[in-house]
Motif scaffolding. Structure first.
Motif, PDB file in Angstrom:
ATOM      1  N   ASN A 115     -31.544  -8.522   7.459  1.00  0.00           N
ATOM      2  CA  ASN A 115     -31.330  -7.083   7.555  1.00  0.00           C
ATOM      3  C   ASN A 115     -32.586  -6.337   7.106  1.00  0.00           C
ATOM      4  O   ASN A 115     -33.065  -6.510   5.976  1.00  0.00           O
ATOM      5  N   TYR A 150     -23.426 -24.479   9.129  1.00  0.00           N
ATOM      6  CA  TYR A 150     -22.273 -23.661   9.491  1.00  0.00           C
ATOM      7  C   TYR A 150     -21.432 -24.251  10.621  1.00  0.00           C
ATOM      8  O   TYR A 150     -20.293 -23.833  10.821  1.00  0.00           O
ATOM      9  N   VAL A 152     -28.008  -9.890   5.499  1.00  0.00           N
ATOM     10  CA  VAL A 152     -28.122 -10.238   6.913  1.00  0.00           C
ATOM     11  C   VAL A 152     -27.241  -9.324   7.745  1.00  0.00           C
ATOM     12  O   VAL A 152     -26.202  -8.843   7.290  1.00  0.00           O
ATOM     13  N   ARG A 157     -17.802 -15.252   6.274  1.00  0.00           N
ATOM     14  CA  ARG A 157     -17.855 -14.205   7.290  1.00  0.00           C
ATOM     15  C   ARG A 157     -17.787 -14.789   8.691  1.00  0.00           C
ATOM     16  O   ARG A 157     -17.088 -14.264   9.568  1.00  0.00           O
ATOM     17  N   LEU A 158     -18.508 -15.876   8.951  1.00  0.00           N
ATOM     18  CA  LEU A 158     -18.505 -16.462  10.292  1.00  0.00           C
ATOM     19  C   LEU A 158     -17.122 -16.987  10.649  1.00  0.00           C
ATOM     20  O   LEU A 158     -16.660 -16.841  11.783  1.00  0.00           O
ATOM     21  N   ILE A 188     -25.006  -9.202  11.178  1.00  0.00           N
ATOM     22  CA  ILE A 188     -24.267 -10.081  12.083  1.00  0.00           C
ATOM     23  C   ILE A 188     -23.725  -9.226  13.219  1.00  0.00           C
ATOM     24  O   ILE A 188     -23.037  -8.241  12.975  1.00  0.00           O
ATOM     25  N   VAL A 217     -27.156 -13.817  13.825  1.00  0.00           N
ATOM     26  CA  VAL A 217     -27.351 -13.539  12.401  1.00  0.00           C
ATOM     27  C   VAL A 217     -28.846 -13.412  12.155  1.00  0.00           C
ATOM     28  O   VAL A 217     -29.611 -14.337  12.458  1.00  0.00           O
ATOM     29  N   LEU A 232     -21.865 -16.933   3.861  1.00  0.00           N
ATOM     30  CA  LEU A 232     -21.974 -16.775   5.310  1.00  0.00           C
ATOM     31  C   LEU A 232     -20.850 -17.484   6.050  1.00  0.00           C
ATOM     32  O   LEU A 232     -20.334 -16.978   7.053  1.00  0.00           O
ATOM     33  N   MET A 259     -28.785 -18.610  14.486  1.00  0.00           N
ATOM     34  CA  MET A 259     -29.053 -18.506  13.045  1.00  0.00           C
ATOM     35  C   MET A 259     -30.465 -19.011  12.783  1.00  0.00           C
ATOM     36  O   MET A 259     -30.824 -20.103  13.230  1.00  0.00           O
TER      37      MET A 259
END
Length: 240
Positions: free
Chosen positions: A135, A49, A208, A27-28, A210, A132, A24, A103
């Motif tokens: 899914n 994060y 997930v 990606r963030l 985003i 986030v 994660l 999150m």
């Protein structure tokens, strides 16, 4: 697992949690590069994060855990920059943050629209929101031994519609956690390959969803009306 701060801290300290964190964070960090002067709020349980954007030791990045999750300290071994608040009463001034990361927040909210409206209030007019959520079409939403197997999952379209209903405009969509949600060490060692292959196959298989969003200022002001004057709320955080 229960969705409280202690359980979340234990998960993220485990080998499984560390793999999740790495996937994660990748990606963030790609979606939101470091912006040294930006004020960032982590809302929900975003503690693993937030160090992505806390680079200069200044207190411009803070955490707010929702009351459902409870208290946790962040960062470790430094002055605490985390608080707990009711989701409809965030203890921050209007128009204060450049970025808000949600999150482990929206899927557990008692009232998701109120939580998003509070995020709207504390976000600057040109700020960005990054949400986030589990899914709905992915494996992780059914993995109850992980934090993503609790609460309400969303599809990307459902999340975009909810954002639009709360005066946000979805800018871009992404996904992460293509690795199956099992804590088998041989599987965890292949996490990087799963992420690379999954991104080629499409976000429907991601664990997930985003979505990055901005305030929809045109939707917020009815035709023929002018925007109200900004309301300022005094607080110690203004000096960060």
């Amino acid at each position: 697992m229960t969705e409280d701060a202690d359980a979340l801290v234990r998960f993220y300290a485990s080998p499984h949690g560390r793999v999740v964190t790495a996937a994660l964070r990748a990606r963030l960090g790609a979606l939101w590069p470091v912006a040294p002067q930006a004020r960032t709020l982590g809302l929900g349980f975003a503690l693993p994060y937030l160090s992505l954007w806390r680079t200069d030791g200044r207190d411009r990045t803070v955490a707010c855990l929702t009351a459902q999750i409870g208290p946790a300290r962040w960062p470790r071994h430094r002055p605490n920059l985390a608080c707990v608040a009711e989701e409809e009463r965030l203890p921050f001034p209007d128009l204060h943050f450049d970025r808000v990361l949600m999150m482990h927040a929206l899927e557990h909210a008692d009232n998701a629209r109120r939580l998003l409206r509070e995020a709207w209030r504390v976000l600057k007019d040109d700020g960005r929101l990054l949400v986030v959520v589990p899914n709905r079409t992915g494996w992780w939403a059914y993995a109850e031994r992980t934090p993503f197997g609790h609460g309400r999952p969303f599809s990307a379209d459902q999340l975009a519609r909810l954002l639009e209903a709360t005066l946000f405009r979805a800018l871009r969509r992404d996904g992460a956690l293509y690795l199956p949600p099992f804590a088998w060490r041989p599987l965890l060692r292949t996490a990087g390959a799963w992420e690379r292959i999954g991104r080629r196959l499409g976000p429907r298989l991601a664990g997930v969803v985003i979505v990055e969003a901005a305030k929809d200022m045109y939707a917020a002001i009815p035709a023929g009306e002018v925007a109200p004057a900004r309301r300022r709320v005094a607080g110690a955080i203004d000096r960060a």
